[in-house]
Design an enzyme around this catalytic site. Structure first.
Site, mmCIF file in Angstrom:
data_model
loop_
_atom_site.group_PDB
_atom_site.id
_atom_site.type_symbol
_atom_site.label_atom_id
_atom_site.label_comp_id
_atom_site.label_asym_id
_atom_site.label_seq_id
_atom_site.Cartn_x
_atom_site.Cartn_y
_atom_site.Cartn_z
ATOM 1 N N GLY A 223 18.459 -4.329 18.874
ATOM 2 C CA GLY A 223 19.679 -4.247 18.085
ATOM 3 C C GLY A 223 20.210 -2.827 18.039
ATOM 4 N NE ARG B 23 16.480 -8.388 20.031
ATOM 5 C CZ ARG B 23 17.484 -8.038 19.253
ATOM 6 N NH1 ARG B 23 18.715 -8.359 19.610
ATOM 7 N NH2 ARG B 23 17.282 -7.378 18.130
ATOM 8 C CG ASP C 116 9.011 -4.448 15.906
ATOM 9 O OD1 ASP C 116 10.183 -4.686 16.253
ATOM 10 O OD2 ASP C 116 8.328 -5.253 15.237
ATOM 11 C CB THR D 263 15.367 -0.405 13.904
ATOM 12 O OG1 THR D 263 15.484 -1.593 13.094
ATOM 13 C CG2 THR D 263 14.193 0.415 13.395
ATOM 14 C CG ASP E 255 15.716 -4.388 9.841
ATOM 15 O OD1 ASP E 255 16.855 -4.442 9.336
ATOM 16 O OD2 ASP E 255 15.235 -5.302 10.535
ATOM 17 C CG ASP F 173 11.236 -2.705 10.667
ATOM 18 O OD1 ASP F 173 11.702 -1.786 11.377
ATOM 19 O OD2 ASP F 173 11.244 -3.896 11.022
ATOM 20 N NE ARG G 222 15.120 -11.183 12.355
ATOM 21 C CZ ARG G 222 15.461 -11.094 13.640
ATOM 22 N NH1 ARG G 222 14.532 -11.115 14.573
ATOM 23 N NH2 ARG G 222 16.732 -10.952 13.980
ATOM 24 C CB ALA H 154 21.671 -5.440 -7.862
ATOM 25 N NE ARG I 182 21.473 -5.314 14.300
ATOM 26 C CZ ARG I 182 20.953 -6.194 15.131
ATOM 27 N NH1 ARG I 182 21.673 -6.585 16.171
ATOM 28 N NH2 ARG I 182 19.754 -6.683 14.944
#
Length: 348
Positions: free
Chosen positions: A38, A99, A130, A153, A155, A157, A199, A214, A281
């Site tokens: 991504g 990908r 990853d 990325t 994320d 992560d 994700r 929030a 993104r």
């Protein structure tokens, strides 16, 4: 992007002599760079940093288009300093990304490795997450080609770096949307359940929840029952709140739709679901992502010059460091639990 063959010298770099302010004990003369998986805001800044750092030291750069999918097809060109002018502010990636199922096979990786050898590449820089790091790791293991990863990325992560390239921009993009939705939610006295990317990780959701005020946040790291949101919403209504904002990471079981259904079933109150999706993104990278990408891009070239391989370049506590590629996905990077507590405390 300069059109060249494997054995042609880059016309952009022909008259540039090496500037040896960083040693090059391996004698690296040519490196390749690709973006995979991504896209993330700041990838172009990283590409720019790789090319200009290499150029500064008299090293040529081969740009691989469309990630590993392009590598196993030989979609490669020499790129120079002028090819990366005016891209630092652009989202996406000028090298394109994809990908590749073929790269998951030994045969696909063997074809890519042969192209790299044909081009005389001394090392490969992989910008991605990853999945991309898996591809680079197997290439190094099977064919001995030095690989250095850059964490690209949204994320956030990947273990081994405090932040990943693109994360800061994704948070700002999501927060801007939350602010707008809060305005309309207050006007109509509605509950908005907003799903952000993540994700397998709740970093974006947690930062957006705190910064956006929030009432509740749901993250994959804490798969708590959604029934609890009913009590939270009811309590908010009893305190006179006309609207509420609920943030949900896409990886939370049931997602935003599941949370919204629980609210409506338990309270009878009208809810609206907004899934932000891939908008997070895109867009112009914020300054933090540009600076991080520039630092890490420079460090990746130095890592190859110093003989590092099968590692990710990251930044922890302000310092550049290296993490073995397998550790980046094998070790779990948790969310900031203090921030998670803060989100709960401030939601009263």
């Amino acid at each position: 992007m300069t059109e060249t063959s494997p054995n042609e010298a880059s016309q952009n770099e022909t008259n540039i002599a090496p500037v040896l302010d960083h040693p090059n004990p391996r004698g690296v003369r040519r490196v390749a760079v690709l973006t995979s998986g991504g896209d993330a805001p700041g990838m172009n800044a990283a590409i720019r940093a790789v090319v200009r750092t290499a150029t500064h030291h008299g090293i040529e750069v081969v740009g691989v288009r469309r990630g590993f999918s392009g590598l196993h097809r030989g979609d490669m060109r020499l790129i120079g300093a002028r090819d990366v002018a005016n891209i630092i502010q652009r989202g996406g990636t000028i090298l394109l990304t994809a990908r590749s199922h073929t790269w998951r096979t030994p045969e696909g990786r063997a074809r890519g490795a042969q192209y790299l050898r044909d081009w005389g590449v001394d090392g490969l820089i992989v910008i991605g997450g990853d999945g991309s790091f898996h591809g680079g790791h197997f290439l190094q293991q099977e064919h001995g080609i030095p690989v250095v990863g850059l964490p690209g990325t949204i994320d956030n992560d990947l273990y081994g770096t405090d932040h990943t390239i693109g994360y800061f921009t994704a948070v700002e993009t999501a927060l801007d949307a939350v602010d707008k939705l809060r305005d309309t939610g207050a006007s109509h006295e509605r509950i908005f359940v907003i799903e952000v990317m993540g994700r397998h990780a709740g970093h974006i959701a947690l930062d957006v929840a705190v910064a956006g005020g929030a009432e509740e946040v749901f993250i994959p790291e804490d798969p708590k029952p959604v029934d609890g949101i009913v009590e939270i919403v009811q309590e908010s209504v009893s305190k006179g709140k006309a609207s509420s904002i609920i943030i949900v990471a896409e990886g939370f079981p049931g997602g935003a739709l599941g949370v919204a259904q629980a609210i409506e079933a338990g309270t009878g109150l009208e809810t609206r679901v907004s899934i932000l999706g891939h908008i997070q993104r895109g867009g112009t990278p914020v300054s933090s992502d540009r600076v991080l990408a520039s630092r890490l891009g420079e460090a990746a070239v130095y890592a190859l010059m110093d003989g590092h391989s099968d590692v990710m370049v990251g930044r922890q506590n302000g310092e550049i460091g290296f993490t073995p590629l397998p550790e980046t996905w094998e070790k779990r990077k948790d969310v900031n639990r203090d921030l998670y507590r803060c989100a709960k405390t401030l939601s009263v």
